[in-house]
Design a protein around this motif. Structure first.
Motif, short mmCIF file in Angstrom:
data_model
loop_
_atom_site.label_atom_id
_atom_site.label_comp_id
_atom_site.label_asym_id
_atom_site.label_seq_id
_atom_site.Cartn_x
_atom_site.Cartn_y
_atom_site.Cartn_z
N LEU A 145 25.59 82.74 11.16
CA LEU A 145 24.76 82.06 10.18
C LEU A 145 25.23 82.47 8.79
CD1 LEU A 145 22.31 80.43 9.20
CD2 LEU A 145 20.92 82.50 9.54
N VAL A 146 25.58 81.49 7.97
CA VAL A 146 25.94 81.74 6.58
C VAL A 146 24.78 81.25 5.72
CG1 VAL A 146 27.53 81.13 4.71
CG2 VAL A 146 28.42 81.49 7.03
N ILE A 147 24.28 82.13 4.85
CA ILE A 147 23.21 81.76 3.92
C ILE A 147 23.78 81.89 2.52
CG2 ILE A 147 20.84 82.17 3.18
CD1 ILE A 147 20.44 83.69 5.86
N GLU A 148 24.07 80.75 1.91
CA GLU A 148 24.77 80.72 0.62
C GLU A 148 24.37 79.48 -0.15
OE1 GLU A 148 26.49 81.31 -2.51
OE2 GLU A 148 27.22 82.83 -1.10
N ASP A 149 23.90 79.67 -1.39
CA ASP A 149 23.47 78.52 -2.20
C ASP A 149 24.60 77.89 -3.00
OD1 ASP A 149 23.62 80.69 -3.94
OD2 ASP A 149 21.90 80.05 -5.13
N ASP A 150 25.69 78.61 -3.22
CA ASP A 150 26.83 78.02 -3.93
C ASP A 150 27.56 77.09 -2.97
OD1 ASP A 150 28.73 78.20 -6.40
OD2 ASP A 150 30.02 78.45 -4.62
N VAL A 151 27.61 75.81 -3.31
CA VAL A 151 28.15 74.80 -2.40
C VAL A 151 29.59 75.09 -2.02
CG1 VAL A 151 28.70 72.35 -2.14
CG2 VAL A 151 26.54 73.03 -3.19
N SER A 152 30.44 75.39 -3.00
CA SER A 152 31.85 75.60 -2.69
C SER A 152 32.07 76.85 -1.84
CB SER A 152 32.70 75.66 -3.97
OG SER A 152 32.31 76.74 -4.79
N THR A 153 31.33 77.92 -2.13
CA THR A 153 31.47 79.14 -1.33
C THR A 153 30.97 78.93 0.09
OG1 THR A 153 31.21 80.51 -3.32
CG2 THR A 153 30.85 81.59 -1.20
N GLY A 154 29.81 78.29 0.23
CA GLY A 154 29.28 78.02 1.56
C GLY A 154 30.20 77.15 2.39
N ASP A 155 30.70 76.07 1.76
CA ASP A 155 31.63 75.17 2.47
C ASP A 155 32.92 75.89 2.85
OD1 ASP A 155 29.77 73.15 2.23
OD2 ASP A 155 30.81 72.14 0.58
N TYR A 156 33.43 76.74 1.96
CA TYR A 156 34.65 77.49 2.22
C TYR A 156 34.47 78.43 3.42
CZ TYR A 156 38.47 80.81 1.39
OH TYR A 156 39.56 81.62 1.53
N ASP A 186 26.59 78.00 11.37
CA ASP A 186 25.47 77.25 10.80
C ASP A 186 25.38 77.67 9.34
OD1 ASP A 186 25.03 77.22 13.68
OD2 ASP A 186 23.09 76.36 13.20
N LEU A 187 25.08 76.73 8.45
CA LEU A 187 25.03 77.01 7.03
C LEU A 187 23.66 76.65 6.48
CD1 LEU A 187 26.38 77.70 4.30
CD2 LEU A 187 27.25 75.34 4.26
N ALA A 188 23.01 77.62 5.85
CA ALA A 188 21.74 77.39 5.16
C ALA A 188 22.01 77.50 3.67
CB ALA A 188 20.70 78.42 5.59
N ARG A 189 21.45 76.57 2.89
CA ARG A 189 21.70 76.52 1.45
C ARG A 189 20.64 77.24 0.62
NH1 ARG A 189 26.92 74.83 0.65
NH2 ARG A 189 27.35 73.00 1.90
N ASN A 190 19.61 77.78 1.28
CA ASN A 190 18.60 78.54 0.53
C ASN A 190 17.98 79.59 1.45
OD1 ASN A 190 16.13 77.39 1.85
ND2 ASN A 190 16.93 75.50 0.96
N GLY A 191 17.27 80.53 0.83
CA GLY A 191 16.69 81.63 1.59
C GLY A 191 15.65 81.22 2.60
N ALA A 192 14.82 80.22 2.25
CA ALA A 192 13.78 79.78 3.19
C ALA A 192 14.38 79.19 4.45
CB ALA A 192 12.86 78.76 2.50
N ASP A 193 15.39 78.33 4.30
CA ASP A 193 16.04 77.75 5.47
C ASP A 193 16.79 78.81 6.26
OD1 ASP A 193 15.08 75.27 4.74
OD2 ASP A 193 16.99 74.55 3.92
N GLY A 194 17.42 79.75 5.56
CA GLY A 194 18.13 80.83 6.24
C GLY A 194 17.20 81.70 7.06
N LEU A 195 16.05 82.04 6.49
CA LEU A 195 15.08 82.85 7.21
C LEU A 195 14.57 82.10 8.44
CD1 LEU A 195 13.30 85.35 7.48
CD2 LEU A 195 11.65 84.24 5.96
N PHE A 196 14.27 80.82 8.29
CA PHE A 196 13.81 80.02 9.43
C PHE A 196 14.85 80.03 10.54
CE2 PHE A 196 13.77 76.02 11.77
CZ PHE A 196 12.48 76.04 12.27
N LEU A 197 16.11 79.75 10.20
CA LEU A 197 17.17 79.73 11.22
C LEU A 197 17.36 81.09 11.86
CD1 LEU A 197 19.83 77.45 9.50
CD2 LEU A 197 18.47 76.90 11.52
N ALA A 198 17.33 82.16 11.04
CA ALA A 198 17.55 83.51 11.57
C ALA A 198 16.47 83.91 12.56
CB ALA A 198 17.60 84.51 10.41
N LEU A 199 15.24 83.43 12.34
CA LEU A 199 14.15 83.79 13.23
C LEU A 199 14.02 82.86 14.44
CD1 LEU A 199 11.42 84.72 10.60
CD2 LEU A 199 12.81 86.27 11.98
#
Length: 81
Positions: free
Chosen positions: A4-15, A28-41
């Protein structure tokens, strides 16, 4: 291995998603902390790559919450090798 990658910078996350995917990892890529927490749990990941400067990640970054208790994490500060 599922990551799981949790990264809000589009280019860094895509890379990260592209590079890890090409190396054979399922990403799996989450673009914000809320989505990342949901996926992680909700899902099982072998590793989490977390932008610790991302707003909304306090529950993932080791504040003693349920997320920390359920997952062991290794943090590499942004910009280090």
């Amino acid at each position: 291995m599922r990551i799981l990658v949790i990264e809000d910078d589009v280019s860094t996350g895509d890379y990260l998603k592209k590079g890890l995917g090409e190396a054979g990892y399922r990403v799996d890529l989450a673009r914000n902390g809320a989505d990342g927490l949901f996926l992680a749990l909700e899902d099982n990941f072998d590793a989490v790559i977390l932008d610790v400067m991302l707003p909304g990640t306090q529950r993932l970054a080791g504040d003693g919450s349920a997320a920390q208790e359920e997952r062991r994490a290794c943090f590499v500060p942004h910009g280090t090798r």
